[in-house]
Enzyme design. Structure first.
Site, PDB file in Angstrom:
ATOM      1  N   HIS A 104       9.133 -11.413  22.961  1.00 58.39           N
ATOM      2  CA  HIS A 104      10.498 -11.883  23.063  1.00 58.39           C
ATOM      3  C   HIS A 104      10.845 -13.373  23.733  1.00 58.39           C
ATOM      4  O   HIS A 104      10.256 -13.531  24.629  1.00 58.39           O
ATOM      5  CB  HIS A 104      11.375 -10.962  23.833  1.00 58.39           C
ATOM      6  CG  HIS A 104      11.611  -9.663  23.134  1.00 58.39           C
ATOM      7  ND1 HIS A 104      11.918  -8.488  23.704  1.00 58.39           N
ATOM      8  CD2 HIS A 104      11.746  -9.324  21.572  1.00 58.39           C
ATOM      9  CE1 HIS A 104      12.140  -7.201  22.859  1.00 58.39           C
ATOM     10  NE2 HIS A 104      11.735  -7.847  21.470  1.00 58.39           N
ATOM     11  N   ARG A 145       7.871   0.024  17.420  1.00 55.85           N
ATOM     12  CA  ARG A 145       8.000  -1.107  18.348  1.00 55.85           C
ATOM     13  C   ARG A 145       9.005  -0.738  19.602  1.00 55.85           C
ATOM     14  O   ARG A 145       8.877  -0.742  20.743  1.00 55.85           O
ATOM     15  CB  ARG A 145       8.580  -2.281  17.673  1.00 55.85           C
ATOM     16  CG  ARG A 145       8.415  -3.666  18.623  1.00 55.85           C
ATOM     17  CD  ARG A 145       8.967  -4.741  17.608  1.00 55.85           C
ATOM     18  NE  ARG A 145       9.456  -5.911  18.317  1.00 55.85           N
ATOM     19  CZ  ARG A 145       8.712  -7.017  19.079  1.00 55.85           C
ATOM     20  NH1 ARG A 145       7.358  -6.779  18.783  1.00 55.85           N
ATOM     21  NH2 ARG A 145       9.326  -7.826  19.491  1.00 55.85           N
ATOM     22  N   LYS A 199       6.910 -15.119  15.840  1.00 56.76           N
ATOM     23  CA  LYS A 199       8.001 -16.042  15.409  1.00 56.76           C
ATOM     24  C   LYS A 199       7.947 -17.582  15.924  1.00 56.76           C
ATOM     25  O   LYS A 199       7.283 -17.605  16.901  1.00 56.76           O
ATOM     26  CB  LYS A 199       9.386 -15.294  15.967  1.00 56.76           C
ATOM     27  CG  LYS A 199       9.784 -14.172  15.171  1.00 56.76           C
ATOM     28  CD  LYS A 199      11.139 -13.716  15.376  1.00 56.76           C
ATOM     29  CE  LYS A 199      11.478 -12.437  14.907  1.00 56.76           C
ATOM     30  NZ  LYS A 199      12.995 -11.810  15.190  1.00 56.76           N
ATOM     31  N   TYR A 230      15.581  -2.044  26.783  1.00 54.62           N
ATOM     32  CA  TYR A 230      14.905  -0.879  26.839  1.00 54.62           C
ATOM     33  C   TYR A 230      14.829  -0.301  28.453  1.00 54.62           C
ATOM     34  O   TYR A 230      14.566   0.864  28.398  1.00 54.62           O
ATOM     35  CB  TYR A 230      13.414  -1.393  26.666  1.00 54.62           C
ATOM     36  CG  TYR A 230      13.122  -1.764  25.025  1.00 54.62           C
ATOM     37  CD1 TYR A 230      13.235  -1.021  24.158  1.00 54.62           C
ATOM     38  CD2 TYR A 230      12.755  -3.077  24.989  1.00 54.62           C
ATOM     39  CE1 TYR A 230      13.052  -1.585  22.791  1.00 54.62           C
ATOM     40  CE2 TYR A 230      12.618  -3.672  23.643  1.00 54.62           C
ATOM     41  CZ  TYR A 230      12.754  -2.785  22.627  1.00 54.62           C
ATOM     42  OH  TYR A 230      12.827  -3.119  21.510  1.00 54.62           O
ATOM     43  N   HIS A 240      10.153  -0.699  12.858  1.00 54.58           N
ATOM     44  CA  HIS A 240      10.779  -0.969  14.125  1.00 54.58           C
ATOM     45  C   HIS A 240      10.851   0.036  15.201  1.00 54.58           C
ATOM     46  O   HIS A 240      10.921  -0.257  16.460  1.00 54.58           O
ATOM     47  CB  HIS A 240      12.129  -1.997  13.807  1.00 54.58           C
ATOM     48  CG  HIS A 240      11.887  -3.320  14.663  1.00 54.58           C
ATOM     49  ND1 HIS A 240      10.902  -4.316  14.245  1.00 54.58           N
ATOM     50  CD2 HIS A 240      12.692  -3.939  15.569  1.00 54.58           C
ATOM     51  CE1 HIS A 240      11.111  -5.396  15.088  1.00 54.58           C
ATOM     52  NE2 HIS A 240      12.203  -5.055  15.998  1.00 54.58           N
ATOM     53  N   ARG A 248       5.316  -6.361  15.540  1.00 53.76           N
ATOM     54  CA  ARG A 248       6.243  -6.182  14.361  1.00 53.76           C
ATOM     55  C   ARG A 248       5.466  -6.064  13.237  1.00 53.76           C
ATOM     56  O   ARG A 248       4.115  -6.493  12.920  1.00 53.76           O
ATOM     57  CB  ARG A 248       6.956  -7.766  14.121  1.00 53.76           C
ATOM     58  CG  ARG A 248       8.061  -8.082  15.249  1.00 53.76           C
ATOM     59  CD  ARG A 248       8.570  -9.289  14.949  1.00 53.76           C
ATOM     60  NE  ARG A 248       9.426  -9.808  16.063  1.00 53.76           N
ATOM     61  CZ  ARG A 248       9.095 -10.675  17.187  1.00 53.76           C
ATOM     62  NH1 ARG A 248       7.665 -10.810  17.095  1.00 53.76           N
ATOM     63  NH2 ARG A 248       9.686 -10.961  18.172  1.00 53.76           N
TER      64      ARG A 248
END
Length: 389
Positions: free
Chosen positions: A361, A338, A262, A370, A335, A238
């Site tokens: 993730h 990404r 995150k 995806y 993004h 990110r």
């Protein structure tokens, strides 16, 4: 990291290197990034060290002002200052919980608090001024109101999730005897397929950046943009994670980058040779020229002209300026790179769980989008190419 990811990443890197760097005018043989150094995370005091319980317990008045306002006229209930006083102690304690115990990002914390402020304002205007006074009927009324004013499903779903998180925390803190969000359902998010750049378009983009820099070798901002896009595409990280990288985050010999994602979770992702070459050029020439004379202790990998850590907003603007030069696509934002990385890996045969690990993730469901992107592209190719499609 699985061998599949390494293979897919190296294949992409080799392909890019052969096309985008052939005849490159610089030599990085003597360029080394600073050696990797372990990152230390400060152990911050728990939120409960300062405020474990809201004074008054479950549903009790928070202070004398709120206790005395039981008969406050509706006109006063519309006063934003009054509304914030009623629930601010809960919000402050919850914010400390998110920051120091859950290690949420500042952007995530702002989103949670903003959602809760809106909800508590809605509740107070309807005469509810304590947590115990909030029930499922009031919550459904708020969600229904957002639906009537045509808020996006994603917004309604996010705010419903915010309420769940908050009231689960309130139950753990024994601020409530019953959880008003128990059994609550919110609208499902609209499914969408992210926009991605094709591999040919990505090569075109990276080739154009290389040629632009060769024409303007003193354009340091252009060099930074080139290095940023190369790194984002090579790793799939990110833009906020990229801005947080330090020199020691890059392991040159292993060709990896250590990323803090995150929830303060750390992961290590592979870095292709083409991206590493541009990164070395940025460190040696671009970054060095932006460090003020006499300065020391600057550890950020990407910095601005004044030597401070690069601003995420400015990096996004630089990326969008380059994306606007591309034909046959309206893709914008960091993004997109990404999404493109993940889709190209899946197209190349990468295992979906390896892609999940690469992207950081928490849920495999997030990564599986995806596979749908790849299937849609396959269907479009089939429709164009097969004689009996």
């Amino acid at each position: 990291m699985s061998n599949t990811i390494g293979t897919a990443s190296n294949n992409t890197a080799n392909k890019l290197e052969s096309s985008a760097y052939q005849g490159s005018s610089y030599d990085d043989s003597t360029t080394d990034l600073l050696p990797e150094t372990p990152q230390k995370t400060k152990k911050l005091a728990s939120a409960h060290d300062t405020t474990r319980r809201i004074p008054g317990g479950s549903g009790a008045p928070l202070d004398s002002a709120s206790a005395a306002s039981a008969e406050t006229p509706d006109s006063v209930l519309e006063n934003p200052e009054y509304l914030s006083r009623a629930f601010d102690p809960y919000l402050e304690s919850f914010e400390r919980y998110l920051r120091y115990e859950k290690h949420r990002s500042e952007a995530t914390i702002r989103s949670y608090i903003s959602d809760l402020q809106e909800f508590f304002g809605y509740a107070a205007r309807r005469g509810t001024r304590t947590l115990e006074g909030i029930d499922i009927t009031l919550i459904r009324s708020w969600l229904g109101y957002m639906h009537r004013v045509r808020k996006a499903k994603t917004t309604v779903a996010r705010r419903g999730s915010t309420l769940r998180t908050f009231f689960n925390w309130a139950m753990e803190e024994e601020l409530l005897t019953e959880n008003p969000t128990r059994g609550m359902s919110v609208p499902a998010k609209d499914a969408y397929l992210p926009e991605v750049l094709s591999q040919d378009t990505m090569e075109q983009l990276l080739d154009s950046l290389r040629e632009s820099y060769r024409a303007e070798p003193d354009n340091i901002r252009l060099l930074r943009t080139w290095a940023v896009i190369e790194l984002l595409y090579a790793t799939g990280i990110r833009i906020s994670e990229l801005a947080g990288l330090d020199l020691g985050s890059v392991h040159r010999e292993a060709k990896t980058v250590r990323v803090i994602g995150k929830g303060n979770k750390e992961r290590v992702v592979p870095l292709g040779t083409p991206a590493l070459k541009v990164l070395n050029l940025w460190v040696r020439k671009g970054r060095a020229s932006w460090i003020p004379e006499g300065s020391s202790g600057i550890t950020a990998l990407f910095i601005g002209p004044r030597g401070k850590r690069a601003n995420v907003r400015q990096l996004r603007e630089d990326i969008n300026r380059v994306l606007r030069t591309l034909e046959n696509t309206s893709a914008r934002g960091a993004h997109v790179l990404r999404h493109s990385t993940a889709t190209h890996l899946v197209d190349g045969g990468a295992d979906i769980r390896s892609v999940q690990e690469l992207l950081g993730h928490a849920s495999l469901a997030t990564t599986q989008i995806y596979t749908h992107v790849s299937m849609e592209r396959l269907a479009q190719t089939y429709a164009r190419a097969h004689p009996r499609a």
